[in-house]
Motif scaffolding. Structure first.
Motif, mmCIF file in Angstrom:
data_model
loop_
_atom_site.group_PDB
_atom_site.id
_atom_site.type_symbol
_atom_site.label_atom_id
_atom_site.label_comp_id
_atom_site.label_asym_id
_atom_site.label_seq_id
_atom_site.Cartn_x
_atom_site.Cartn_y
_atom_site.Cartn_z
ATOM 1 N N ASN A 212 7.344 7.722 -12.222
ATOM 2 C CA ASN A 212 8.114 6.578 -12.740
ATOM 3 C C ASN A 212 7.467 5.953 -13.968
ATOM 4 O O ASN A 212 8.155 5.384 -14.830
ATOM 5 C CB ASN A 212 8.291 5.517 -11.652
ATOM 6 C CG ASN A 212 9.209 5.979 -10.543
ATOM 7 O OD1 ASN A 212 10.073 6.832 -10.761
ATOM 8 N ND2 ASN A 212 9.034 5.433 -9.341
ATOM 9 N N GLY B 100 6.191 10.044 -16.286
ATOM 10 C CA GLY B 100 7.014 11.241 -16.300
ATOM 11 C C GLY B 100 7.926 11.341 -17.507
ATOM 12 O O GLY B 100 7.966 10.441 -18.365
ATOM 13 N N ARG B 101 8.704 12.412 -17.588
ATOM 14 C CA ARG B 101 9.582 12.630 -18.747
ATOM 15 C C ARG B 101 10.604 11.518 -18.906
ATOM 16 O O ARG B 101 11.018 11.182 -20.010
ATOM 17 C CB ARG B 101 10.290 13.982 -18.600
ATOM 18 C CG ARG B 101 9.328 15.169 -18.681
ATOM 19 C CD ARG B 101 10.056 16.481 -18.474
ATOM 20 N NE ARG B 101 11.114 16.647 -19.480
ATOM 21 C CZ ARG B 101 11.982 17.657 -19.491
ATOM 22 N NH1 ARG B 101 11.956 18.559 -18.512
ATOM 23 N NH2 ARG B 101 12.900 17.751 -20.440
ATOM 24 N N LYS B 102 11.025 10.930 -17.785
ATOM 25 C CA LYS B 102 11.981 9.823 -17.824
ATOM 26 C C LYS B 102 11.322 8.514 -17.398
ATOM 27 O O LYS B 102 11.996 7.574 -16.989
ATOM 28 C CB LYS B 102 13.172 10.143 -16.914
ATOM 29 C CG LYS B 102 13.964 11.376 -17.352
ATOM 30 C CD LYS B 102 15.153 11.616 -16.439
ATOM 31 C CE LYS B 102 15.953 12.837 -16.878
ATOM 32 N NZ LYS B 102 17.136 13.081 -16.000
ATOM 33 N N GLY B 103 10.011 8.442 -17.496
ATOM 34 C CA GLY B 103 9.273 7.271 -17.062
ATOM 35 C C GLY B 103 9.373 6.109 -18.048
ATOM 36 O O GLY B 103 9.832 6.257 -19.194
ATOM 37 N N GLU B 104 8.932 4.942 -17.584
ATOM 38 C CA GLU B 104 9.021 3.719 -18.376
ATOM 39 C C GLU B 104 8.198 3.812 -19.658
ATOM 40 O O GLU B 104 8.641 3.405 -20.740
ATOM 41 C CB GLU B 104 8.543 2.532 -17.531
ATOM 42 C CG GLU B 104 9.370 2.305 -16.270
ATOM 43 C CD GLU B 104 8.767 1.242 -15.381
ATOM 44 O OE1 GLU B 104 8.163 0.305 -15.929
ATOM 45 O OE2 GLU B 104 8.891 1.352 -14.147
ATOM 46 N N THR C 102 7.197 6.555 -21.226
ATOM 47 C CA THR C 102 7.779 7.575 -22.110
ATOM 48 C C THR C 102 8.933 6.986 -22.912
ATOM 49 O O THR C 102 9.107 7.290 -24.103
ATOM 50 C CB THR C 102 8.265 8.778 -21.281
ATOM 51 O OG1 THR C 102 7.183 9.268 -20.492
ATOM 52 C CG2 THR C 102 8.762 9.892 -22.176
ATOM 53 N N ASP C 103 9.716 6.112 -22.279
ATOM 54 C CA ASP C 103 10.836 5.454 -22.967
ATOM 55 C C ASP C 103 10.321 4.570 -24.106
ATOM 56 O O ASP C 103 10.909 4.513 -25.183
ATOM 57 C CB ASP C 103 11.638 4.625 -21.959
ATOM 58 C CG ASP C 103 12.906 4.057 -22.585
ATOM 59 O OD1 ASP C 103 13.649 4.836 -23.209
ATOM 60 O OD2 ASP C 103 13.120 2.848 -22.447
ATOM 61 N N LYS D 44 9.286 6.708 -27.111
ATOM 62 C CA LYS D 44 10.433 7.187 -27.875
ATOM 63 C C LYS D 44 10.963 6.108 -28.818
ATOM 64 O O LYS D 44 11.596 6.411 -29.839
ATOM 65 C CB LYS D 44 11.545 7.640 -26.933
ATOM 66 C CG LYS D 44 11.210 8.913 -26.164
ATOM 67 C CD LYS D 44 12.338 9.273 -25.203
ATOM 68 C CE LYS D 44 12.023 10.533 -24.423
ATOM 69 N NZ LYS D 44 13.124 10.864 -23.460
ATOM 70 N N SER D 45 10.732 4.847 -28.492
ATOM 71 C CA SER D 45 11.254 3.743 -29.296
ATOM 72 C C SER D 45 10.354 3.393 -30.482
ATOM 73 O O SER D 45 10.751 2.618 -31.362
ATOM 74 C CB SER D 45 11.442 2.489 -28.424
ATOM 75 O OG SER D 45 12.311 2.772 -27.337
#
Length: 361
Positions: A47, A50-54, A56-57, A60-61
């Motif tokens: 969470n 991971g690839r969709k973890g907080e 990681t988000d 990306k920003s």
């Protein structure tokens, strides 16, 4: 108007990203510390990292932030990522140390499983028993390298230059030394007898010593022969040593090894390194003298050559044969073990078959 809105939006968001990073770090460290099972910890990790973890988000920003803020945001995000990764790894080690390897409750009244235990190879055990027997008679234990030379294996032992034992059909010569002679022509030792001259050259006489070890010959294998096998030699060099004393030595050693009197016989035999020389046989302990494939159905089996060291061998060792004499035997260790345990095929000892070897533990 649209350009002004477009330039301010990321700047407002930049501060929000930093605040969000701090919240993720604080929340993440708390959730990691509260994890009580490895599975729970792995879910927290996914969470967060991971690839969709907080986190990681957030990473990306960073590319959407104002150029002057991207470096600071990137560094801050990577620092948080490293802090959370280290915390996950540390907590994981703590959980592994504290958790039981058993699922559920362990019944300590259930009988345990005995661990597998090894044992000495029967040939090794026989060698140790012979060492003990000879030490009790005042003998020293000696050893030499398994790679020897033509000088020690043949020249010093009175083997004629054309003797067939020097041929490649009998002796394993080392590649690259074919054109050499004497000490420079190397081979795997075809017998242990070369050690006798090595010892006498170094220690002189009187001497009383044994020298066990593995030897190598290009044999045709059968129930009594192998290409790599074990010998156990003994040598006494002294003044006025009687041949009858040598026969008593053989009887004494065999009685110590087998725990009872063993019938032996001595037949005249030729060996270049002894004069006179004898073939020494013992009554077959596999069949009790009745005849079997081990003794070729004659009731006796050759276990050692023996005799008085040849004068040329004593001279090679720097000793005067007019002063020194003695007694020599070369025990076929493999065959002696066959006699002790009633084994009818020497190849079994070198098979590495645990079903066979576990019988001797």
């Amino acid at each position: 108007m649209q350009e002004n809105d477009g330039s301010k939006a990321p700047q407002c968001g930049d501060g929000g990203l930093l605040e969000r990073l701090e919240r993720i770090k604080a929340s993440g460290l708390e959730r990691i510390a509260e994890s009580t099972q490895p599975e729970q910890l792995q879910l927290v990790r996914a969470n967060l990292l991971g690839r969709k973890g907080e986190l990681t988000d957030i990473l990306k920003s960073v590319g959407q932030a104002a150029p002057e803020m991207r470096k600071a945001l990137g560094q801050a995000a990577n620092e948080v990522k490293q802090i959370l990764s280290d915390a996950v790894e540390k907590r994981g080690a703590e959980l592994l140390d504290s958790l039981s390897a058993f699922e559920g409750e362990a019944d300590i009244t259930v009988p345990g499983v005995m661990p597998f235990s090894g044992g000495l190879h029967p040939i090794t055990q026989m060698c140790y028993d012979l060492n003990d027997a000879f030490r009790s008679l005042g003998f020293e234990i000696f050893s030499e390298p398994e790679i020897t030379s033509e000088k020690y294996a043949f020249d010093n032992l009175n083997f004629a230059p054309e003797h067939p034992a020097r041929e490649s059909m009998d002796t394993y010569w080392l590649k690259g030394h074919d054109e050499e002679r004497g000490a420079k022509r190397l081979c795997l030792r075809p017998h242990l007898t070369g050690a006798s001259v090595r010892y006498l050259m170094e220690h002189g006489a009187p001497a009383r010593f044994v020298y066990p070890g593995r030897v190598y010959r290009n044999e045709t294998t059968d129930a009594r022969h192998e290409r790599a096998f074990f010998q156990y030699e003994a040598l006494i060099v002294d003044k006025d040593f009687s041949f009858a004393s040598g026969r008593v030595l053989i009887k004494t050693i065999l009685e110590k090894v087998f725990g009872h009197d063993v019938d032996v016989r001595m037949r005249v035999g030729f060996f270049p390194f002894v004069e006179p020389g004898f073939e020494i046989d013992m009554k077959c302990q596999v069949c009790g003298g009745a005849g079997c494939k081990v003794c070729k159905h004659v009731g006796w089996i050759e276990v050692m050559p023996g005799g008085t060291p040849h004068p040329n061998v004593l001279r090679a060792a720097g000793l005067d044969p007019a002063v020194w004499s003695g007694f020599y035997i070369n025990i076929g260790l493999d065959r002696l073990v066959m006699m002790r345990y009633g084994v009818d095929d020497v190849r079994l000892f070198h098979s590495a078959d645990l079903r066979f070897l576990q019988q001797f533990k």
